[in-house]
Design an enzyme around this catalytic site. Structure first.
Site, short mmCIF file in Angstrom:
data_model
loop_
_atom_site.label_atom_id
_atom_site.label_comp_id
_atom_site.label_asym_id
_atom_site.label_seq_id
_atom_site.Cartn_x
_atom_site.Cartn_y
_atom_site.Cartn_z
N ARG A 67 40.03 16.21 41.22
CA ARG A 67 39.61 16.48 42.68
C ARG A 67 38.32 16.53 42.99
O ARG A 67 37.52 15.93 44.11
CB ARG A 67 40.32 17.43 43.06
CG ARG A 67 42.10 17.32 43.46
CD ARG A 67 42.64 18.42 43.23
NE ARG A 67 42.70 18.52 41.94
CZ ARG A 67 43.63 17.89 40.91
NH1 ARG A 67 44.49 17.03 41.76
NH2 ARG A 67 43.44 18.11 39.71
N THR A 68 37.40 17.50 42.24
CA THR A 68 36.30 17.71 42.45
C THR A 68 35.45 16.78 42.61
O THR A 68 34.54 16.04 43.35
CB THR A 68 35.82 18.88 41.81
OG1 THR A 68 36.69 20.13 41.73
CG2 THR A 68 34.37 19.58 42.13
N LYS A 96 24.45 13.62 21.53
CA LYS A 96 23.65 13.58 20.47
C LYS A 96 22.85 14.69 20.39
O LYS A 96 22.01 14.85 19.25
CB LYS A 96 22.66 12.46 20.64
CG LYS A 96 23.07 10.95 20.63
CD LYS A 96 21.94 10.10 21.17
CE LYS A 96 22.39 8.98 22.00
NZ LYS A 96 21.24 8.11 22.55
N ARG A 117 29.70 20.18 36.71
CA ARG A 117 30.68 20.91 36.33
C ARG A 117 30.68 21.15 34.75
O ARG A 117 30.01 19.95 34.03
CB ARG A 117 31.93 20.24 36.54
CG ARG A 117 32.96 20.86 35.62
CD ARG A 117 34.48 20.43 36.10
NE ARG A 117 34.75 21.08 37.29
CZ ARG A 117 36.06 20.90 37.92
NH1 ARG A 117 37.00 20.31 37.11
NH2 ARG A 117 36.52 21.40 39.04
N HIS A 145 33.47 28.64 41.52
CA HIS A 145 33.66 27.28 41.95
C HIS A 145 33.58 27.34 43.38
O HIS A 145 34.56 27.34 44.17
CB HIS A 145 35.20 26.86 41.61
CG HIS A 145 35.50 25.45 41.68
ND1 HIS A 145 34.78 24.50 42.37
CD2 HIS A 145 36.57 24.84 41.18
CE1 HIS A 145 35.18 23.37 42.16
NE2 HIS A 145 36.25 23.53 41.51
#
Ligand code: CP
Length: 322
Positions: A67-68, A96, A117, A145
């Protein structure tokens, strides 16, 4: 039809980071929700708006999301902008061993804003230090959030016309659930009454309880779900955040200990809305979807106008920091 700028132009948060919901004042949150409401026809694709034309927004998703990320991308594209997307961190040089700091510093020279995120609490704050473009926290571990909170508030306000005086139950994983850490603070700011309902081991951490006490919030604990929802207006359900448990046996002890279904909702007021940031993994029975209580899919849609309003406010001029 072009959405007239006078209608669509939101308040300015020019060049600002949004790492925590505390980065926004009550007035700014209310202004964003007003802007988001005006943007619903654009989010639905019924009107066009060029508010982000020429802007590039980087989506740096180092942890899974449906969703986000997609609602942010939809918001940018509906407003005429474009995205640079990291959806699989394993396909980047983070794999890496490149540091998050270097990754973000470099991204900030490719894009006008960065949406991050990350599984680690504090990652978004670090990213904001690394970037000379605005950084929006799209979820940092068990931290915050904030954009989820904006759309949660919009869902409640759309249904009840206000946030003040409502009785809101926060159910589930209040320890690791970042959505409730952000939302509890905002609900207290807007004068909602909060009931905390969770298994004992997933209680809201003391630091958040201290914050609520400092805010003068009306808050109490009621672990029994039926009793908790008896006179509630909003039931905000959360998933147990399996990925945050240091030991899977601790997760197994609490898994499946609560579930919202038609039987539970018999105890509720007819106007109670059931919300969930989603994904759900069994906490809300599918039979609830067809009831007037279900608000979680509307909530997921409102992510788009809310994120449109926020991005437009942050990128309203050059997007560079003031
Ligand atoms: N609500 C939410 O954050 O959902 P995603 O994890 O799918 O982005």
């Amino acid at each position: 039809m072009i959405f007239p700028h006078s209608l669509a132009r939101p308040m300015s948060l020019h060049g600002r980071d949004v790492v925590s919901i505390r980065d926004l004042s009550r007035e700014e949150i209310a202004g964003l929700l007003d802007s988001a409401k005006r943007m619903i026809p654009v989010a639905e694709g019924r009107r066009a708006s060029p508010l982000l034309a020429g802007k590039i927004v980087a989506m740096a998703f180092v942890e899974p999301s449906t969703r986000t990320r997609l609602s942010f991308e939809s918001a940018v594209q509906r407003l005429g902008g474009s995205c640079l997307t990291i959806a699989d961190a394993g396909a980047t040089s983070l794999r890496k061993g490149e540091s998050l700091y270097d990754t973000i510093r470099m991204l900030s020279s490719y894009a006008d804003a960065i949406v991050l995120r990350h599984p680690n609490e504090g990652a978004a704050r670090l990213a904001a230090r690394a970037s000379d473009r605005p950084v929006i926290n799209a979820g940092d571990g068990a931290g915050q959030h904030p954009t989820q909170t904006l759309l949660d508030l919009m869902t409640i306000r759309e249904r009840f016309g206000t946030l003040a005086g409502l009785k809101v139950v926060l159910l589930g994983d209040l320890k690791y659930g970042r959505t409730v850490h952000s939302l509890a603070y905002a609900l207290a700011e807007f004068g909602s009454e909060i009931t905390l309902s969770s298994p004992e081991s997933l209680r809201l951490p003391e630091e958040h309880r201290d914050d609520l006490r400092r805010q003068g919030a009306k808050v109490h604990d009621e672990p029994n779900l039926e009793r908790a929802i008896r006179d509630a207006d909003v039931l905000y359900v959360t998933r147990i955040q399996k990925e945050r448990f240091p030991d899977e046996s601790e997760y197994r002890e609490v898994a499946g200990t609560y579930r919202v279904d038609a039987r539970v909702l018999k105890e509720a007021k007819p106007q109670l809305i059931v919300m969930h940031p989603l994904p759900r993994v069994g906490e809300i029975a599918a039979e609830v979807d067809a009831t007037p209580h279900a608000a979680y899919f509307r909530q997921a849609f409102l992510a788009v106008p809310v994120r449109m309003a926020l991005l437009s406010a942050i990128l309203d001029r050059s997007g560079r920091r003031p």
